[in-house]
Design a protein around this motif. Sequence first.
Motif, PDB file in Angstrom:
ATOM      1  N   LEU A  68       1.293   9.432  -5.414  1.00  0.00           N
ATOM      2  CA  LEU A  68       0.797  10.777  -5.110  1.00  0.00           C
ATOM      3  C   LEU A  68       1.905  11.825  -5.205  1.00  0.00           C
TER       4      LEU A  68
ATOM      5  N   GLY B 281       0.821  -1.215   0.000  1.00  0.00           N
ATOM      6  CA  GLY B 281       0.000   0.000   0.000  1.00  0.00           C
ATOM      7  C   GLY B 281       0.851   1.260   0.000  1.00  0.00           C
ATOM      8  N   SER B 282       1.980   1.220   0.702  1.00  0.00           N
ATOM      9  CA  SER B 282       2.871   2.385   0.763  1.00  0.00           C
ATOM     10  C   SER B 282       3.477   2.684  -0.607  1.00  0.00           C
TER      11      SER B 282
ATOM     12  N   LEU C 102       2.146   1.957  -3.497  1.00  0.00           N
ATOM     13  CA  LEU C 102       1.065   2.510  -4.320  1.00  0.00           C
ATOM     14  C   LEU C 102       0.825   3.978  -3.982  1.00  0.00           C
ATOM     15  N   SER C 103       0.958   4.328  -2.714  1.00  0.00           N
ATOM     16  CA  SER C 103       0.721   5.710  -2.298  1.00  0.00           C
ATOM     17  C   SER C 103       1.809   6.664  -2.785  1.00  0.00           C
TER      18      SER C 103
END
Length: 306
Positions: free
Chosen positions: A222, A215-216, A218-219
């Motif tokens: 941003l 998840g990190s 993928l983040s």
Amino acid sequence: MSSITIKSNKFQSTWAYLQLMRPANIVTAWADILLGYAVAGAVTVGISNLNFMTLGWLILATTGLYGGGVVFNDVCDAQLDAVERPERPIPSGEATLSGAIALGTLLLVMAIIAAAIVSQLSAILAIIVATCALTYDKWSKHQTILGPLNMGLCRGGNLLLGVSAIPSAVGNHWYLALIPIIYIAAITAIAQGEVQGGKKVTGMIAIALIAIVIGSILSLGLLPEYTLLITLPFLALFTALVLPSFIKASINPEPKLIQMAVKAGILSLIVLDATIATGFSNWIYGLLLLALLPLSRFLARLFAVT
């Protein structure tokens, strides 16, 4: 004693000390430096002799840090290994305790000197990583929570050591060290049962930490300087290499399955680093970093990983 026997004994001794250094694992530490190098922007600012020299010194530094850290791990575990793992170099007599201490000390000193050649910040980071490694070896690895966190700090610090190729970049990207900290915490957590077996709850915690890592990554999409799309094939490869073995070890926490999960987790560090580095540079650099994986896997056939 014949000359052939003497040469054979010298070869066995040299091989034993190489085993203490975990060569396959050291290659994964190189990947951390190459990732940090990309994060710092050193890949895109242009190629120069200075850039290559800086990268070379940092790779030498991480070789000493990781090699010295794992050598002292076996030094601290010598009495325990004599009971649980008598085949290891020190308890088997192939390497001496004093020789291992000398080797570990030499490697750590070499690492700090190599880092100091790059910058004062690099030297400070190397000292911090060495201190964290020795703290883990001597004390915290026996702590359920502090052990995984401590080992994660070693890896996070190693990533920042790579970022220190451009010292000013460390302050801008320090938070990226949290990803290897979480990932190594997952590996260290599940590794606590690799000798006598583990607990299912520990395996589930490790899987949860892996999910946080994914998840990190993928983040990171941003961030304006990060291109997520080109990282997805690398991320898919990372997930496929890590999750199945962790799930198996979680469902059935036998020593053999746990050791396989730990091995997969350590070797997949290269894929993790390549995934993140690709987003900060380009897919060609990611593939170059990923090329370290066959080398690490080859060395893993010759030398122990855990």
